[in-house]
Design a protein around this motif. Structure first.
Motif, PDB file in Angstrom:
ATOM      1  N   MET A   1      35.182   4.644  51.066  1.00  0.00           N
ATOM      2  CA  MET A   1      35.705   3.716  52.070  1.00  0.00           C
ATOM      3  C   MET A   1      35.962   4.462  53.375  1.00  0.00           C
ATOM      4  SD  MET A   1      38.990   1.138  51.810  1.00  0.00           S
ATOM      5  CE  MET A   1      38.235   0.331  50.395  1.00  0.00           C
ATOM      6  N   LEU A   2      35.671   3.794  54.496  1.00  0.00           N
ATOM      7  CA  LEU A   2      35.894   4.409  55.800  1.00  0.00           C
ATOM      8  C   LEU A   2      37.373   4.692  56.026  1.00  0.00           C
ATOM      9  CD1 LEU A   2      33.727   2.445  58.402  1.00  0.00           C
ATOM     10  CD2 LEU A   2      33.483   4.827  57.741  1.00  0.00           C
ATOM     11  N   PRO A   3      37.697   5.818  56.653  1.00  0.00           N
ATOM     12  CA  PRO A   3      39.085   6.029  57.080  1.00  0.00           C
ATOM     13  C   PRO A   3      39.425   5.039  58.175  1.00  0.00           C
ATOM     14  CG  PRO A   3      37.654   7.723  57.971  1.00  0.00           C
ATOM     15  CD  PRO A   3      36.822   6.942  56.999  1.00  0.00           C
ATOM     16  N   GLU A   4      40.690   4.674  58.287  1.00  0.00           N
ATOM     17  CA  GLU A   4      41.079   3.708  59.309  1.00  0.00           C
ATOM     18  C   GLU A   4      40.830   4.264  60.696  1.00  0.00           C
ATOM     19  OE1 GLU A   4      44.890   1.953  58.898  1.00  0.00           O
ATOM     20  OE2 GLU A   4      44.530   1.244  56.861  1.00  0.00           O
ATOM     21  N   ASN A   5      40.337   3.404  61.575  1.00  0.00           N
ATOM     22  CA  ASN A   5      40.055   3.775  62.953  1.00  0.00           C
ATOM     23  C   ASN A   5      40.147   2.522  63.811  1.00  0.00           C
ATOM     24  OD1 ASN A   5      37.121   2.633  63.390  1.00  0.00           O
ATOM     25  ND2 ASN A   5      37.106   3.618  61.373  1.00  0.00           N
ATOM     26  N   GLU A   6      39.938   2.649  65.088  1.00  0.00           N
ATOM     27  CA  GLU A   6      40.051   1.492  65.990  1.00  0.00           C
ATOM     28  C   GLU A   6      38.748   1.208  66.727  1.00  0.00           C
ATOM     29  OE1 GLU A   6      43.407   2.090  68.535  1.00  0.00           O
ATOM     30  OE2 GLU A   6      44.836   1.603  66.932  1.00  0.00           O
ATOM     31  N   LEU A   7      37.617   1.605  66.122  1.00  0.00           N
ATOM     32  CA  LEU A   7      36.336   1.438  66.786  1.00  0.00           C
ATOM     33  C   LEU A   7      35.959  -0.027  67.000  1.00  0.00           C
ATOM     34  CD1 LEU A   7      34.296   4.253  65.020  1.00  0.00           C
ATOM     35  CD2 LEU A   7      35.140   4.243  67.379  1.00  0.00           C
ATOM     36  N   LEU A   8      36.494  -0.914  66.163  1.00  0.00           N
ATOM     37  CA  LEU A   8      36.200  -2.347  66.304  1.00  0.00           C
ATOM     38  C   LEU A   8      37.450  -3.144  66.683  1.00  0.00           C
ATOM     39  CD1 LEU A   8      33.767  -2.939  63.287  1.00  0.00           C
ATOM     40  CD2 LEU A   8      33.205  -2.473  65.677  1.00  0.00           C
ATOM     41  N   LYS A   9      38.449  -2.470  67.185  1.00  0.00           N
ATOM     42  CA  LYS A   9      39.681  -3.167  67.571  1.00  0.00           C
ATOM     43  C   LYS A   9      39.376  -4.226  68.624  1.00  0.00           C
ATOM     44  CE  LYS A   9      44.422  -2.444  69.159  1.00  0.00           C
ATOM     45  NZ  LYS A   9      45.433  -1.443  69.607  1.00  0.00           N
ATOM     46  N   GLY A  10      39.883  -5.429  68.387  1.00  0.00           N
ATOM     47  CA  GLY A  10      39.663  -6.532  69.315  1.00  0.00           C
ATOM     48  C   GLY A  10      38.401  -7.327  69.041  1.00  0.00           C
ATOM     49  N   LYS A  11      37.533  -6.828  68.173  1.00  0.00           N
ATOM     50  CA  LYS A  11      36.304  -7.551  67.854  1.00  0.00           C
ATOM     51  C   LYS A  11      36.541  -8.517  66.698  1.00  0.00           C
ATOM     52  CE  LYS A  11      32.951  -4.173  69.569  1.00  0.00           C
ATOM     53  NZ  LYS A  11      32.461  -5.016  70.661  1.00  0.00           N
ATOM     54  N   LYS A  12      35.873  -9.656  66.783  1.00  0.00           N
ATOM     55  CA  LYS A  12      36.059 -10.717  65.796  1.00  0.00           C
ATOM     56  C   LYS A  12      34.711 -11.036  65.159  1.00  0.00           C
ATOM     57  CE  LYS A  12      39.723 -12.504  68.785  1.00  0.00           C
ATOM     58  NZ  LYS A  12      40.834 -11.916  68.036  1.00  0.00           N
ATOM     59  N   ALA A  31      34.819  -2.230  55.493  1.00  0.00           N
ATOM     60  CA  ALA A  31      34.526  -1.279  56.565  1.00  0.00           C
ATOM     61  C   ALA A  31      34.895  -1.859  57.921  1.00  0.00           C
ATOM     62  CB  ALA A  31      33.046  -0.893  56.534  1.00  0.00           C
ATOM     63  N   PHE A  32      34.618  -3.137  58.120  1.00  0.00           N
ATOM     64  CA  PHE A  32      35.008  -3.779  59.375  1.00  0.00           C
ATOM     65  C   PHE A  32      36.527  -3.761  59.538  1.00  0.00           C
ATOM     66  CE2 PHE A  32      31.023  -6.589  58.799  1.00  0.00           C
ATOM     67  CZ  PHE A  32      30.220  -5.694  59.501  1.00  0.00           C
ATOM     68  N   LYS A  33      37.231  -4.058  58.432  1.00  0.00           N
ATOM     69  CA  LYS A  33      38.696  -4.054  58.472  1.00  0.00           C
ATOM     70  C   LYS A  33      39.215  -2.663  58.820  1.00  0.00           C
ATOM     71  CE  LYS A  33      42.829  -4.412  55.552  1.00  0.00           C
ATOM     72  NZ  LYS A  33      43.260  -2.999  55.679  1.00  0.00           N
ATOM     73  N   ALA A  34      38.655  -1.634  58.158  1.00  0.00           N
ATOM     74  CA  ALA A  34      39.110  -0.265  58.395  1.00  0.00           C
ATOM     75  C   ALA A  34      38.926   0.143  59.851  1.00  0.00           C
ATOM     76  CB  ALA A  34      38.358   0.697  57.483  1.00  0.00           C
ATOM     77  N   SER A  35      37.947  -0.499  60.512  1.00  0.00           N
ATOM     78  CA  SER A  35      37.675  -0.170  61.908  1.00  0.00           C
ATOM     79  C   SER A  35      38.436  -1.068  62.886  1.00  0.00           C
ATOM     80  CB  SER A  35      36.169  -0.259  62.174  1.00  0.00           C
ATOM     81  OG  SER A  35      35.472   0.679  61.370  1.00  0.00           O
ATOM     82  N   GLY A  36      39.297  -1.939  62.355  1.00  0.00           N
ATOM     83  CA  GLY A  36      40.183  -2.716  63.215  1.00  0.00           C
ATOM     84  C   GLY A  36      39.713  -4.101  63.598  1.00  0.00           C
TER      85      GLY A  36
END
Length: 257
Positions: A1-12, A31-36
């Motif tokens: 599983m991907l480590p948590e990050n904010e690469l997709l923060k704000g994306k829906k 993976a999408f969740k982990a990326s925010g």
């Protein structure tokens, strides 16, 4: 599983095609969740909901909605909810394939007209319908992903009619990418190696495909849904902002041997 990050923060994003926790689409959701990212997840019917809802909860989905892609009213309802709640859509994952079992297990030359048409409608034209509805909500660009398999490019024993169907899906991906490119909407296909998922288990002699992947792939192991999810998340991020019209292989190199 991907480590948590904010690469997709704000994306829906909208995810269509989760079958259960071990499905490809579920790996992508996590993976999408982990990326925010914020997610809308759909389930096919009430019977499927009990398998999809735990994934939606684990992924912190904002919306969990019914969607049978052959039901145009349900499709309208899903996109109406997205527009009402979010006002936009940044990415769409289409992870759906279906063929009647008799046609799936038989030779291509014996496939019925009904079975072939149904497989093409659910597996391919549904992508077109969803992309058509997503386009107006991607005013600032976006990403559309679908899921293919190496059998689209090469003849794979026992993959049968799904080979031509997946070939059509990959061709559709390329055409959509050209049509939507001027709006900065990127369209790509994910092509994982054989995975132990419920959908894959419907393929005749699937264990043979698994054994072949383990033996012949350069990495000599199977791909995981987490690894497919990592590629999907990467393709949605700005790191992949110039990547479109591609088929991304996540198969340990199996497609080259």
């Amino acid at each position: 599983m991907l480590p948590e990050n904010e690469l997709l923060k704000g994306k829906k994003g909208l995810i269509v095609g989760i079958a259960k926790a071990q499905s490809i689409a579920a790996g992508c959701a996590m993976a999408f969740k982990a990326s925010g990212a914020e997610l809308c997840i759909t389930y096919q019917n009430d019977k499927a909901r009990k398998h999809v809802e735990p994934v939606a909860n684990a992924a912190g989905a904002d919306m969990l909605l019914p969607l049978d892609v052959t039901d145009h009213a349900q499709t309208d309802a899903v996109f109406s909810e997205i527009e009402k709640n979010w006002g936009k859509l940044d990415f769409l994952l289409h992870s759906i394939a279906f063929c009647p079992q008799d046609d799936l297990h038989g030779r291509v030359i014996d496939c019925s007209q009904h079975g072939f048409g149904l497989a093409m409608d659910v597996s391919v034209h549904s992508l077109i319908r969803l992309a058509n509805r997503a386009e107006p909500l991607m005013q600032n660009g976006g990403t559309i992903l679908t899921v293919s398999y190496h059998g689209a490019e090469k003849v794979v024993d026992h993959y049968n009619v799904m080979g031509p169907v997946k070939a059509a899906l990959e061709a559709t991906t390329r055409y959509l990418s050209v049509e939507l490119g001027p709006k900065n909407i990127r369209v790509n296909a994910l092509s994982p190696g054989p995975l132990q998922t419920r959908a894959a288990s419907g393929i005749d002699h699937f264990d043979t495909l698994i054994d072949d992947a383990k033996t012949r792939a350069p990495l000599h192991r199977l791909t995981t849904i987490d690894e497919v999810g990592a590629m999907a998340a990467c393709l949605v991020t700005d790191f992949a902002r110039s990547v479109s019209s591609n088929t991304a292989y996540i198969d340990g190199g199996h497609h080259v041997v």
